[in-house]
Design a protein around this motif. Structure first.
Motif, PDB file in Angstrom:
ATOM      1  N   LYS A  43       1.985  -2.149  -6.860  1.00 56.53           N
ATOM      2  CA  LYS A  43       1.674  -1.154  -5.868  1.00 56.53           C
ATOM      3  C   LYS A  43       0.661  -0.507  -6.315  1.00 56.53           C
ATOM      4  O   LYS A  43       0.097   0.160  -5.723  1.00 56.53           O
ATOM      5  N   ASP A  44       0.953  -0.065  -7.682  1.00 56.83           N
ATOM      6  CA  ASP A  44      -0.594   0.767  -8.256  1.00 56.83           C
ATOM      7  C   ASP A  44      -1.338   0.138  -8.496  1.00 56.83           C
ATOM      8  O   ASP A  44      -1.787   1.222  -8.807  1.00 56.83           O
ATOM      9  N   GLY A  47      10.391  -3.521  -2.083  1.00 56.65           N
ATOM     10  CA  GLY A  47       9.636  -3.700  -2.912  1.00 56.65           C
ATOM     11  C   GLY A  47       9.662  -4.130  -3.573  1.00 56.65           C
ATOM     12  O   GLY A  47       8.591  -4.708  -4.908  1.00 56.65           O
ATOM     13  N   PRO A 104       7.018  -0.056  -5.696  1.00 61.16           N
ATOM     14  CA  PRO A 104       7.041   0.616  -5.053  1.00 61.16           C
ATOM     15  C   PRO A 104       6.687   2.246  -5.796  1.00 61.16           C
ATOM     16  O   PRO A 104       6.692   2.169  -6.637  1.00 61.16           O
ATOM     17  N   THR A 105       5.735   2.887  -5.218  1.00 57.33           N
ATOM     18  CA  THR A 105       4.947   4.239  -5.860  1.00 57.33           C
ATOM     19  C   THR A 105       5.571   5.527  -5.524  1.00 57.33           C
ATOM     20  O   THR A 105       7.078   5.052  -4.903  1.00 57.33           O
ATOM     21  N   ASP A 127       6.209   6.308  -1.801  1.00 59.36           N
ATOM     22  CA  ASP A 127       6.927   4.920  -1.308  1.00 59.36           C
ATOM     23  C   ASP A 127       8.178   4.875  -1.606  1.00 59.36           C
ATOM     24  O   ASP A 127       8.963   3.920  -0.567  1.00 59.36           O
TER      25      ASP A 127
END
Length: 213
Positions: free
Chosen positions: A47-48, A67, A90-91, A94
């Motif tokens: 995600k990053d 995620g 997820p970040t 998120d």
């Protein structure tokens, strides 16, 4: 070093797992990963934006709606992939939208996890800044990459993983994650609600094991 550490902290045959898919994973001796990177099926962007390893042999074999990938082998390799799967998920922003159920599946039980859950339910607040905090996505420029890792502690119940990453434009440093075996899977033992992992933004040292796409 204990005999348990030498064995690569493999599981007991009669063990119960959190997810049915874990029964198909390789839970054998993986002590070699302290010196040699485990085999991977592929590398995919998290995600990053950083590319992370994917393994059908060691997990994660279960996808959460938030995620994250969970469900890993009960050995050192499984803990290592659990750490990278956490990073690929997820970040921090998120994670505020993650369900309480998912947060409990990813973070180890304790006061810090309770604070993370409470924080996720609270209204959004400005991101913390200063030394020890990441203020933008490591992969936002598309050039971030995982360099390698170091296993600093290992036994059947706890593995401490130090991941090395770098980017010409955003960061170069290490991410330390303590993974604990709890409720049949590896979970992150968070340092604090704001900083679940130990973060050093600059380092001149090389990883003990090179591991990159």
């Amino acid at each position: 070093m204990s005999l348990l550490a030498v064995s690569g902290c493999s599981h007991q045959p009669t063990e119960d797992y959190a997810y049915a898919c874990q029964s198909d994973l390789d839970h054998g001796d993986t002590s070699s990963v302290t010196d040699k990177a485990p085999e991977t099926d592929s590398w995919t962007p998290g995600k990053d934006g950083v590319r992370y390893p994917v393994s059908t042999k060691f997990g994660g074999c279960e996808n959460l709606s938030s995620g994250w990938k969970v469900g890993h082998a009960h050995n050192t390799a499984g803990a290592l992939f659990a750490a990278t799967d956490y990073m690929a998920g997820p970040t921090r922003e998120d994670q505020k939208n993650a369900s309480e159920e998912d947060l409990k599946k990813v973070y180890a039980a304790g006061e810090v996890r309770d604070q993370i859950i409470t924080s996720a339910k609270a209204p959004a607040s400005p991101e913390p800044t200063g030394e020890g905090y990441v203020t933008e996505s490591p992969g936002s420029e598309g050039s971030a990459q995982l360099r390698g890792y170091e296993i600093q502690q290992e036994n059947p119940e706890k593995v401490h993983v130090l991941l090395y990453g770098q980017s010409d434009s955003v960061f170069s440093g290490t991410f330390g994650l303590t993974m604990v075996w709890q409720d049949g899977d590896w979970k992150v033992d968070p340092v604090s609600p704001e900083k679940p992992m130990e973060l050093q933004m600059t380092t001149a040292s090389d990883p003990a094991v090179t591991w990159s796409s």
